[in-house]
Design a protein around this motif. Structure first.
Motif, mmCIF file in Angstrom:
data_model
loop_
_atom_site.group_PDB
_atom_site.id
_atom_site.type_symbol
_atom_site.label_atom_id
_atom_site.label_comp_id
_atom_site.label_asym_id
_atom_site.label_seq_id
_atom_site.Cartn_x
_atom_site.Cartn_y
_atom_site.Cartn_z
ATOM 1 N N ASP A 104 0.845 -1.179 0.000
ATOM 2 C CA ASP A 104 0.000 0.000 0.000
ATOM 3 C C ASP A 104 0.889 1.240 0.000
ATOM 4 O O ASP A 104 1.963 1.241 0.598
ATOM 5 N N LYS A 106 2.460 4.678 1.099
ATOM 6 C CA LYS A 106 2.632 5.260 2.432
ATOM 7 C C LYS A 106 1.779 6.511 2.539
ATOM 8 O O LYS A 106 1.621 7.257 1.575
ATOM 9 N N THR A 107 1.227 6.719 3.709
ATOM 10 C CA THR A 107 0.429 7.915 3.909
ATOM 11 C C THR A 107 1.382 9.086 4.101
ATOM 12 O O THR A 107 2.388 8.952 4.802
#
Length: 113
Positions: A104, A106-107
């Protein structure tokens, strides 16, 4: 899925069956050669192939009860990656498109004042 079906899927993505065949066979050959040489093959998100040794032992023939010598055995152990396991177990939803084992994003971190 067998090797021919895998080649067909790769050929759809690349547009060329000959290149897809070469790519799939080269990857599989490299993996087999590495594990045979005693190396661990680890593909992030998919899993790892590890060569293992089972030592020699004495077993029993179930029909006669006589002891039987069983020599040492080399075998391959496969350990699926966490994301792969989560998809199979249904703990993670299969994405509609794209790479299903890709990490996913990375924020982004919040800017500090």
């Amino acid at each position: 899925m067998n090797k021919a079906q895998l080649i067909q899927v790769v050929a759809k993505a690349t547009g060329n069956r000959a290149q897809a065949t070469l790519a799939v066979e080269t990857v599989l050959d490299a993996m087999v050669r590495a594990v045979t040489a005693g190396e661990v093959v680890s593909v992030t998100g998919f899993g790892s192939l590890t060569p293992e040794m089972r030592p020699a032992r004495t077993a029993r023939n179930p029909q006669t009860g006589e002891p039987v010598h069983v020599g040492e055995l080399r075998f391959v152990k496969f350990r699926p990656g966490a994301r792969f396991q989560a998809l199979v177990a249904g703990r993670r939803a299969m994405p509609e498109s794209g790479n299903c084992i890709q990490k996913d994003p990375k924020t982004p971190k919040a800017a500090r004042p």
